[in-house]
Write a protein that holds these residues in place. Structure first.
Motif, mmCIF file in Angstrom:
data_model
loop_
_atom_site.group_PDB
_atom_site.id
_atom_site.type_symbol
_atom_site.label_atom_id
_atom_site.label_comp_id
_atom_site.label_asym_id
_atom_site.label_seq_id
_atom_site.Cartn_x
_atom_site.Cartn_y
_atom_site.Cartn_z
ATOM 1 N N LEU A 139 56.165 14.046 -50.137
ATOM 2 C CA LEU A 139 56.753 15.365 -50.403
ATOM 3 C C LEU A 139 57.390 15.946 -49.142
ATOM 4 C CD1 LEU A 139 54.008 16.925 -52.704
ATOM 5 C CD2 LEU A 139 56.359 16.392 -53.355
ATOM 6 N N LEU A 140 56.767 15.731 -47.994
ATOM 7 C CA LEU A 140 57.351 16.197 -46.736
ATOM 8 C C LEU A 140 58.653 15.469 -46.436
ATOM 9 C CD1 LEU A 140 54.152 16.465 -44.487
ATOM 10 C CD2 LEU A 140 55.556 18.358 -45.316
ATOM 11 N N ARG A 141 58.708 14.188 -46.770
ATOM 12 C CA ARG A 141 59.933 13.421 -46.557
ATOM 13 C C ARG A 141 61.049 13.909 -47.482
ATOM 14 N NH1 ARG A 141 57.942 8.519 -47.247
ATOM 15 N NH2 ARG A 141 57.311 8.393 -45.077
ATOM 16 N N TYR A 156 63.839 19.914 -57.391
ATOM 17 C CA TYR A 156 62.809 18.964 -56.971
ATOM 18 C C TYR A 156 61.612 19.751 -56.430
ATOM 19 C CZ TYR A 156 64.475 20.055 -52.263
ATOM 20 O OH TYR A 156 64.833 20.708 -51.106
ATOM 21 N N PRO A 157 60.429 19.163 -56.417
ATOM 22 C CA PRO A 157 59.250 19.889 -55.909
ATOM 23 C C PRO A 157 59.316 20.048 -54.394
ATOM 24 C CG PRO A 157 58.660 17.625 -56.448
ATOM 25 C CD PRO A 157 60.065 17.833 -56.932
ATOM 26 N N ARG A 158 59.203 21.294 -53.936
ATOM 27 C CA ARG A 158 59.215 21.573 -52.497
ATOM 28 C C ARG A 158 57.793 21.923 -52.054
ATOM 29 N NH1 ARG A 158 62.847 25.125 -54.241
ATOM 30 N NH2 ARG A 158 61.773 26.893 -53.268
ATOM 31 N N ILE A 159 57.283 21.182 -51.113
ATOM 32 C CA ILE A 159 55.928 21.430 -50.636
ATOM 33 C C ILE A 159 55.930 22.648 -49.721
ATOM 34 C CG2 ILE A 159 56.210 19.804 -48.710
ATOM 35 C CD1 ILE A 159 53.203 19.189 -48.977
ATOM 36 N N ASP A 160 54.976 23.528 -49.935
ATOM 37 C CA ASP A 160 54.805 24.687 -49.064
ATOM 38 C C ASP A 160 53.717 24.410 -48.035
ATOM 39 O OD1 ASP A 160 55.139 27.843 -48.697
ATOM 40 O OD2 ASP A 160 53.001 27.393 -48.696
ATOM 41 N N SER A 161 52.621 23.877 -48.485
ATOM 42 C CA SER A 161 51.518 23.512 -47.606
ATOM 43 C C SER A 161 50.646 22.508 -48.325
ATOM 44 C CB SER A 161 50.715 24.753 -47.191
ATOM 45 O OG SER A 161 50.344 25.511 -48.322
ATOM 46 N N GLY A 162 49.832 21.816 -47.570
ATOM 47 C CA GLY A 162 48.964 20.823 -48.204
ATOM 48 C C GLY A 162 48.293 19.936 -47.182
ATOM 49 N N ILE A 204 47.502 20.676 -52.590
ATOM 50 C CA ILE A 204 48.923 20.841 -52.283
ATOM 51 C C ILE A 204 49.458 22.061 -53.014
ATOM 52 C CG2 ILE A 204 51.165 19.672 -52.213
ATOM 53 C CD1 ILE A 204 49.687 17.059 -52.904
ATOM 54 N N ALA A 205 50.250 22.870 -52.313
ATOM 55 C CA ALA A 205 50.956 23.991 -52.933
ATOM 56 C C ALA A 205 52.435 23.650 -52.974
ATOM 57 C CB ALA A 205 50.732 25.277 -52.156
ATOM 58 N N MET A 206 53.010 23.683 -54.193
ATOM 59 C CA MET A 206 54.413 23.322 -54.378
ATOM 60 C C MET A 206 55.148 24.402 -55.162
ATOM 61 S SD MET A 206 53.931 19.326 -55.504
ATOM 62 C CE MET A 206 52.605 19.717 -56.641
ATOM 63 N N THR A 207 56.448 24.393 -55.041
ATOM 64 C CA THR A 207 57.310 25.285 -55.794
ATOM 65 C C THR A 207 58.598 24.526 -56.095
ATOM 66 O OG1 THR A 207 58.228 27.550 -55.787
ATOM 67 C CG2 THR A 207 58.444 26.301 -53.747
ATOM 68 N N PRO A 208 59.395 24.831 -57.115
ATOM 69 C CA PRO A 208 59.226 25.933 -58.071
ATOM 70 C C PRO A 208 58.293 25.561 -59.225
ATOM 71 C CG PRO A 208 61.237 24.757 -58.557
ATOM 72 C CD PRO A 208 60.649 24.100 -57.326
ATOM 73 N N VAL A 209 57.986 26.556 -60.047
ATOM 74 C CA VAL A 209 57.170 26.353 -61.247
ATOM 75 C C VAL A 209 58.108 26.335 -62.451
ATOM 76 C CG1 VAL A 209 55.330 27.277 -62.701
ATOM 77 C CG2 VAL A 209 55.191 27.505 -60.208
ATOM 78 N N GLY A 210 58.072 25.263 -63.220
ATOM 79 C CA GLY A 210 58.939 25.165 -64.390
ATOM 80 C C GLY A 210 58.410 25.964 -65.570
#
Length: 224
Positions: A139-141, A156-162, A204-210
Motif C-alpha cells: 500500500l505504501l508503494r 485506489y486505496p490510500r494508506i493513512d497509517s498502519g 491499517i487505516a485506509m481511505t476512501p470508503v466506498g
C-alpha cells in the motif's frame, strides 16, 4: 495438560492473553477509540522498542467481523479522526447522506467516517521484517507511485497509517512488545509448536470508503 495450561494463564502477562489496550470503548460517547500504528519502516519489524506515536481514530460501526477462532480474524471498522461529542456524534452508513455530500461541504466538527480500519492477523514469513507478502509495504508503494496523479484520486486505496500492533507492558510499563504469535508462544515448548504459522497483529487505516453495495439498484451502477 489442562492443569499446565491453567497455571500458564495464571502467571502470564495480560498482553499475552490477548487483552488489547489499543482499542477501548468510550461509554460516554458510545464509540471505540482505536490506535493505529504509524506506517514507518520500524513498525514493520518484529523487534522491541518504542515506535512512533500512533494515530487515534473513532468508530461506532464494525462493518465486517470474521468471528472465528482460527485464521486471519479480520475486522473492519468505519472510522473518523474527528473526536465526536454529544452535539456531533459519528455519522455511520445509516446516514445515507454521508456518501452524497461533498467533503468540502461537511462542517469540520462533524465526525464523518472517511476511513476504513482493517484489523487482522495475517500469516507472515519466519522473518516478519522481510515479509514479501506485507500488505502495508504494498500500500505504501501504491501511494508513492500514484499520489501525484490527480486523475486517479479516490480510485485506489490510500494508506493513512498502519503497522504492527504494539503493547506497553512490564512492571513500570516501560517495555514494548509486538502482538505476534511468536511473542505469545515464545516461552512455550512442546510438540507441534514449530509447526504453528507466525501471525502478526496488524492494523491499517485506509481511505476512501466506498458506498455499500446494498445501496446499488442496478448492474450499471455496480460497473460504473
Amino acid at each position: 495438560m489442562l492443569a499446565q495450561l491453567l497455571v500458564n494463564w495464571s502467571f502470564c502477562e495480560e498482553h499475552l492473553l490477548g487483552y488489547d489496550t489499543t482499542v477501548t470503548h468510550n461509554a460516554e460517547l458510545d464509540c471505540w477509540e482505536i490506535q493505529v500504528p504509524a506506517n514507518t519502516a520500524d513498525n514493520q519489524k518484529d523487534t522491541t522498542g518504542e515506535s512512533s506515536s500512533p494515530s487515534v481514530f473513532y468508530s461506532k460501526e464494525m462493518v465486517f467481523n470474521s468471528d472465528r477462532l482460527f485464521g486471519r480474524h479480520n475486522r473492519c471498522f468505519l472510522a473518523t479522526k474527528v473526536k465526536p461529542d454529544r452535539a456531533n456524534p459519528i455519522k455511520t452508513t445509516g446516514d445515507e447522506d454521508i456518501f452524497n455530500v461533498p467533503s468540502e461541504e461537511v462542517p469540520l466538527n462533524v465526525p464523518t467516517c472517511e476511513f476504513i480500519i482493517k484489523d487482522a492477523w495475517p500469516e507472515v514469513d519466519r522473518d516478519p521484517a522481510n515479509d514479501s507478502r506485507d500488505e502495508i509495504v504494498h500500500l505504501l508503494r501504491i501511494k508513492e507511485k500514484l499520489e501525484n496523479d490527480g486523475q486517479l484520486y479516490n480510485m485506489y486505496p490510500r494508506i493513512d497509517s498502519g503497522g504492527c500492533v504494539q503493547f506497553v507492558h512490564g512492571p513500570d510499563n516501560t517495555e514494548y512488545a509486538y502482538d505476534t504469535t511468536k511473542t505469545i508462544l515464545g516461552g512455550v515448548s512442546g510438540d507441534g509448536i514449530n509447526d504453528i504459522p507466525v501471525r502478526v497483529h496488524k492494523r491499517i487505516a485506509m481511505t476512501p470508503v466506498g458506498r455499500p453495495l446494498r445501496w446499488l439498484s442496478s448492474v450499471y451502477e455496480l460497473v460504473i
